[in-house]
Design a protein around this motif. Structure first.
Motif, short mmCIF file in Angstrom:
data_model
loop_
_atom_site.label_atom_id
_atom_site.label_comp_id
_atom_site.label_asym_id
_atom_site.label_seq_id
_atom_site.Cartn_x
_atom_site.Cartn_y
_atom_site.Cartn_z
N GLY A 1 40.23 36.84 40.85
CA GLY A 1 40.20 38.29 40.80
C GLY A 1 38.80 38.85 40.79
O GLY A 1 37.83 38.15 41.10
N HIS A 2 38.70 40.09 40.39
CA HIS A 2 37.38 40.71 40.29
C HIS A 2 37.45 41.89 39.32
O HIS A 2 38.54 42.35 38.95
CB HIS A 2 36.88 41.17 41.65
CG HIS A 2 37.70 42.27 42.25
ND1 HIS A 2 38.84 42.02 42.98
CD2 HIS A 2 37.54 43.62 42.25
CE1 HIS A 2 39.35 43.16 43.41
NE2 HIS A 2 38.58 44.15 42.96
N ALA B 1 47.76 42.49 40.62
CA ALA B 1 48.11 43.04 39.30
C ALA B 1 46.80 43.55 38.69
O ALA B 1 45.79 42.86 38.73
CB ALA B 1 48.72 41.96 38.42
N ILE B 2 46.86 44.76 38.15
CA ILE B 2 45.62 45.40 37.68
C ILE B 2 45.79 45.84 36.24
O ILE B 2 46.74 46.57 35.91
CB ILE B 2 45.27 46.62 38.56
CG1 ILE B 2 45.16 46.20 40.03
CG2 ILE B 2 43.96 47.25 38.09
CD1 ILE B 2 45.05 47.36 40.98
N VAL B 3 44.86 45.38 35.39
CA VAL B 3 44.77 45.91 34.03
C VAL B 3 43.71 46.99 34.05
O VAL B 3 42.55 46.71 34.35
CB VAL B 3 44.36 44.82 33.02
CG1 VAL B 3 44.38 45.40 31.60
CG2 VAL B 3 45.28 43.62 33.12
N ILE C 1 31.02 38.26 30.97
CA ILE C 1 32.06 37.27 30.67
C ILE C 1 33.39 37.70 31.29
O ILE C 1 34.12 36.88 31.87
CB ILE C 1 32.18 37.09 29.15
CG1 ILE C 1 30.94 36.36 28.61
CG2 ILE C 1 33.45 36.31 28.79
CD1 ILE C 1 30.89 36.23 27.11
N CYS C 2 33.73 39.00 31.17
CA CYS C 2 34.97 39.50 31.80
C CYS C 2 34.95 39.25 33.30
O CYS C 2 35.96 38.87 33.90
CB CYS C 2 35.12 41.00 31.53
SG CYS C 2 35.36 41.39 29.79
N LYS C 3 33.80 39.52 33.90
CA LYS C 3 33.67 39.32 35.35
C LYS C 3 33.89 37.83 35.69
O LYS C 3 34.60 37.51 36.64
CB LYS C 3 32.28 39.76 35.79
CG LYS C 3 31.92 39.47 37.23
CD LYS C 3 30.55 40.08 37.55
CE LYS C 3 30.08 39.69 38.96
NZ LYS C 3 29.68 38.29 39.04
N GLU C 4 33.26 36.94 34.90
CA GLU C 4 33.41 35.51 35.15
C GLU C 4 34.87 35.07 35.01
O GLU C 4 35.39 34.29 35.82
CB GLU C 4 32.53 34.71 34.17
CG GLU C 4 31.04 34.93 34.36
CD GLU C 4 30.46 34.05 35.45
OE1 GLU C 4 31.22 33.21 35.97
OE2 GLU C 4 29.28 34.21 35.77
N ILE C 5 35.53 35.58 33.96
CA ILE C 5 36.94 35.20 33.73
C ILE C 5 37.81 35.66 34.90
O ILE C 5 38.65 34.90 35.42
CB ILE C 5 37.44 35.79 32.40
CG1 ILE C 5 36.72 35.11 31.23
CG2 ILE C 5 38.95 35.62 32.27
CD1 ILE C 5 37.02 35.74 29.88
N ALA C 6 37.62 36.94 35.33
CA ALA C 6 38.43 37.46 36.44
C ALA C 6 38.20 36.63 37.70
O ALA C 6 39.15 36.28 38.42
CB ALA C 6 38.09 38.93 36.68
N ILE D 1 40.64 45.23 35.80
CA ILE D 1 40.61 43.79 36.07
C ILE D 1 41.69 43.51 37.10
O ILE D 1 42.89 43.69 36.85
CB ILE D 1 40.88 42.99 34.78
CG1 ILE D 1 39.82 43.33 33.72
CG2 ILE D 1 40.86 41.50 35.08
CD1 ILE D 1 40.09 42.69 32.36
N HIS D 2 41.25 43.10 38.29
CA HIS D 2 42.17 42.83 39.40
C HIS D 2 42.45 41.33 39.45
O HIS D 2 41.52 40.52 39.40
CB HIS D 2 41.56 43.27 40.73
CG HIS D 2 41.30 44.73 40.83
ND1 HIS D 2 42.00 45.57 41.67
CD2 HIS D 2 40.41 45.53 40.18
CE1 HIS D 2 41.55 46.80 41.55
NE2 HIS D 2 40.57 46.81 40.65
N LEU D 3 43.74 40.97 39.56
CA LEU D 3 44.13 39.57 39.66
C LEU D 3 45.18 39.41 40.75
O LEU D 3 46.01 40.31 40.94
CB LEU D 3 44.70 39.08 38.32
CG LEU D 3 43.70 39.00 37.17
CD1 LEU D 3 44.44 38.81 35.85
CD2 LEU D 3 42.70 37.88 37.38
#
Length: 457
Positions: A436-437, A385-387, A426-431, A452-454
């Motif tokens: 995800g990445h 799933a990608i935002v 922070i976004c990278k760490e959360i993903a 944002i890939h999950l």
């Protein structure tokens, strides 16, 4: 590659050596035949001088027989021709033959009559060597040709080639085994060490060990020590930042509260209002910085299992965050478009993921000019799933795209807008906490797309 190059090089050497052996062998045997031909020529000329009267009388067949009696024992076969290429006499195995028509190579005889040494090798390895004989007027009037069996020479050449190719085969086997040994004992450890340095560059430290005592083993030990020191240093650094952030949080809250109180209480002096407003803004910025540092600190200390997560429709979550950001986009004159996608269920912490999406949207608004557009949509691609958030802002130069996800790094063209340099990290760490990445595509002056890939449930 090195093995192929070595084999090709050796094949070229083998072919060259083979050609050289052929050339020098033929040169050697040619010299021997020329010396033998010269001796035969001298003998024939002596016969001519002794039978000068018969020559003048045109009785050349009798002269040829006399010459054959002199030359027949020196070689396997002797032939004498006149200037019209007519065979005047023939002796085989030491016997003068009168009624036999042998195989004749006219080109050989014609070439000799031109004053050259001429020879031809038949398929059964018989060498026909012809040399011109001059009369008393120095004209090439006769040809002395002898036949030699040179099969021994070809047999010898075949044996040399056999030894040469057998040696080449052995060499290729040896170099193949050597290459495999080198690849196993040299290339594999080097690749292992390169992989370790690549992991270290991504701050993924692991033990590096090679069970050997040579230079590669020493290099692995040194690399391992360096990794331990770097890991400890980074942990100390993170702990220091965490401690400082905790210590700053309380006084910053007090500063922010007093600044807000002073700003709201001052309604007469415009200069004081401006100063208090500045204090409020700076205290807000420092508070955000401390909060973000504390969030990163919690990420560093907690594994994925230490963060609460639940099944979440990413499309609904992203639409809600974007709706909340619409007012900020409108205030800057930026059009925010929400493309409603299909439900995309992922396993995340809703608060953290909302923070990540809001952070990317906030950057998009911050670095976009008025009358431009920001688009957010959620899509499903394979098992992800990608935002995806796209803007038409200032963009990021190609050499900085990889670095903007690092902590405290800010792009060169982002200095005019406020920021801490921690948002994308922070976004990278959360993903990454949820498997995800983060993916960034950008072109300077055109815009940026952050995805944002999950993993999809």
């Amino acid at each position: 590659m090195y093995l192929l190059f070595s084999v090709l090089s050796f094949a070229v050497i083998i072919i060259s050596v083979n050609k050289a052996i052929d050339y020098f062998s033929f040169v050697t045997i040619e010299k021997q035949m020329m010396e033998k031909a010269d001796l035969g020529e001298m003998s024939f000329r002596e016969v001519l001088s002794r039978h000068e009267q018969e020559v003048d009388a045109g009785q050349m067949e009798a002269v040829a027989r006399s010459a054959l009696e002199t030359l027949k024992a020196s070689v396997k076969e002797v032939r004498i021709y006149d200037s019209s290429q007519k065979l005047l006499g023939l002796a085989v195995d030491g016997i003068v033959i009168n009624n036999k028509t042998p195989v004749i190579f006219p080109g050989n005889i014609a070439n000799a009559l031109k004053g050259n040494y001429a020879y031809t090798v038949s398929e059964d390895h018989l060498l026909y060597f012809a040399v011109p004989i001059q009369d008393k007027y120095y004209q090439n009037s006769y040809v002395y040709e002898f036949v030699e069996d040179v099969s021994y020479f070809y047999t010898m050449m075949d044996q040399i080639r056999y030894i040469l190719f057998a040696g080449a085969g052995g060499f290729i086997i040896l170099i193949t085994l050597s290459s495999l040994f080198i690849a196993r004992n040299m290339t594999k450890p080097i690749k292992y060490l390169l992989g370790a340095t690549e992991s270290f560059s991504n701050q993924q430290f692991r033990e590096v060990h090679l069970n050997r005592k040579d230079e590669l083993g020493m290099l692995a030990a040194g690399l391992n020590r360096m990794g331990i020191q770097l890991s400890d240093y980074i942990q100390y650094q993170k702990q220091f930042v965490s401690n400082v952030s905790h210590e700053l949080k309380t006084p910053l809250a007090a500063i922010k509260g007093f600044s807000q109180y002073l700003y709201e209480g001052e309604d007469e002096d415009e200069e004081l209002q401006r100063i208090y407003f500045h204090l409020v803004n700076e205290s807000d910025r420092l508070t955000r910085l401390v909060n973000e540092l504390l969030m990163l600190s919690r990420f560093d200390k907690a594994g994925q299992d230490g963060i609460d997560a639940e099944k979440t429709d990413l499309a609904q979550l992203a639409a809600g965050v974007a709706t909340g950001m619409r007012a900020k986009a409108d205030s800057k004159g930026v059009e925010l478009t929400i493309r409603q996608g299909p439900p995309a269920f992922v396993y995340v912490n809703q608060v953290l993921m909302s923070h990540a999406i809001a952070n990317v949207l906030d950057n998009a608004v911050k670095y976009s000019n008025s009358r431009t557009r920001i688009t957010i949509e959620v899509m499903i691609r394979e098992q992800e799933a990608i935002v995806q958030i796209s803007d038409q802002g200032i963009g990021i130069s190609a050499d900085e795209i990889a670095r903007v996800q690092e902590r405290f790094y800010r792009a060169r063209n982002a200095s005019t807008a406020g920021g801490t340099g921690l948002g994308l990290s922070i976004c990278k760490e959360i993903a990454e906490k949820f498997g995800g990445h983060l993916d960034i595509e950008s072109q300077l002056g055109t815009g940026t797309t952050v995805s944002i890939h999950l993993p999809l449930l």
